[in-house]
Design a protein around this motif. Structure first.
Motif: not given
Length: 298
Positions: A283-292
Motif C-alpha cells: 500500500g505504500f507509494p512507489k518510487n518513494r521511501l517507505a517508512k513504517f
C-alpha cells in the motif's frame, strides 16, 4: 542577295523617320520635351535608335506613339521599323531552381523527422531513468556501503547468542546436579531439616517461574530482496540492527526487540515477514521511501 541588303540599309530607321518628320514640320526638340515629358537627351536617343538606354521595348513604343501624335503622323509604319524583341530565355535555370527547391524541401522534411525521432529517444531514455532511479534523499551518500557491515553484525549477534547459551548450560547442569543430590541428603537428615533444606530450592524455582521470559520479547524479521534496495532497521531499544544496500536474491534475517522502525528504498521489490508471518507493504507509494513500524498498526 547583295542588292536586298543594300536596299534594307538604305531604308530609314524608326528614329530617322521621326527626326525627318520633325524637321519637316519645323518643330524643335525643346518644344517636345513638355508634351512628351522627356528630356532632350532622351529625344535624341530616340531619334538615334538607341532604344536600350530608354528602357523596355514597351516604353519605347509608347514614346514613339506620343511622338507621332504630336507630329500628327501615323505611328504604325514607324513602329514596324523597330527591331524584333529578343527571344525569351529558355526556362532551364528555372527548372534547375525548381529541382533545388524540391531537394531543399525534401531535406527539410528529413531533418524534421530526424529531430522528432531524436526527441522521442531522449524523452524515452529520461523517463526510463526516472522510473528506475532510487528516490533516496539524504541517504545517497551511504548507498555504497558494503553488505559486510550487516554480515559482521549478524556474526556478532550469533556469537553473543552462542556465548549466552554456553553460560546458561553450566548453570542448568549445576541445578540438575543439585536436584539429583538433594534426595540423598534428605534421606540422611531428620524430617524437619529436610523440609528446611528443600525450602530454598522451591523458592528459587518459584522465582525463576515468575521472571519474565526475555526470549518471548524478541521478534524476527525476514526480508527477501528480489532486486537491489536500500534498507535500515532500528529495534524498539533504538539499536540499529540492519543498514546498507542489499543486492537481488539476498535473504536477510534479523532479530530484536519490537516495535521495529523500518526504512526501505524500493519496498515493492522486497518481501517482508515478521515471526514467519508475511507483512503486506504494497500500500505504500512507489518510487518513494517507505517508512513504517513493525508490527504494522491495525
Amino acid at each position: 542577295m547583295t542588292e536586298e541588303t543594300t536596299q534594307q540599309s538604305d531604308e530609314p530607321s524608326a528614329g530617322q523617320l521621326l527626326k525627318a518628320h520633325r524637321e519637316q514640320a519645323n518643330i524643335s526638340l525643346e518644344s517636345l520635351t513638355g508634351p512628351l515629358k522627356l528630356s532632350i537627351s532622351q529625344l535624341q536617343r530616340l531619334e538615334s535608335d538607341e532604344y536600350q538606354t530608354l528602357g523596355p521595348i514597351t516604353f519605347v513604343k509608347g514614346y514613339i506613339k506620343n511622338y507621332c501624335r504630336e507630329l500628327n503622323i501615323d505611328s504604325a509604319p514607324i513602329l514596324a521599323k523597330l527591331p524584333a524583341p529578343p527571344e525569351p530565355t529558355k526556362p532551364a535555370n528555372m527548372q534547375s531552381f525548381s529541382r533545388r527547391t524540391e531537394k531543399e524541401a525534401h531535406d527539410s522534411r528529413l531533418m524534421l523527422v530526424s529531430y522528432i525521432i531524436l526527441a522521442i529517444v531522449i524523452g524515452s531514455s529520461a523517463m526510463w531513468f526516472w522510473q528506475n532511479a532510487t528516490p533516496i534523499d539524504e541517504q545517497t551518500s551511504s548507498i555504497n556501503i558494503e553488505n559486510s557491515i550487516l554480515d559482521n553484525q549478524q556474526n556478532n549477534n550469533t556469537l553473543n547468542n552462542e556465548s549466552q547459551s554456553s553460560a546458561q548450560l553450566p548453570a542448568t547442569q549445576a541445578a540438575d546436579n543439585t536436584l539429583t543430590e538433594t534426595p540423598t541428603r534428605v534421606e540422611q537428615m531428620p524430617l524437619s531439616e529436610a523440609v528446611n533444606a528443600t525450602a530454598p530450592i522451591a523458592a528459587n524455582t518459584q522465582a525463576a517461574a515468575n521472571e519474565p521470559d526475555t526470549q518471548s520479547n524478541t521478534s524476527t524479521i525476514t526480508m527477501v530482496f528480489n532486486d537491489e534496495s536500500w534498507v535500515e532497521i532500528h529495534d524498539g531499544e533504538g539499536e540499529r540492527i540492519a543498514f546498507g544496500v542489499k543486492k537481488a536474491g539476498y535473504n536477510m534475517t534479523v532479530s530484536g526487540t519490537p516495535p521495529f522502525s523500518v526504512v526501505l528504498g524500493k519496498h515493492d521489490v522486497v518481501s517482508v515477514s515478521l515471526n514467519g508471518e508475511p507483512v503486506d507493504i504494497s500500500g505504500f507509494p512507489k518510487n518513494r521511501l517507505a517508512k513504517f513500524k513493525l508490527p504494522l498498526a491495525e
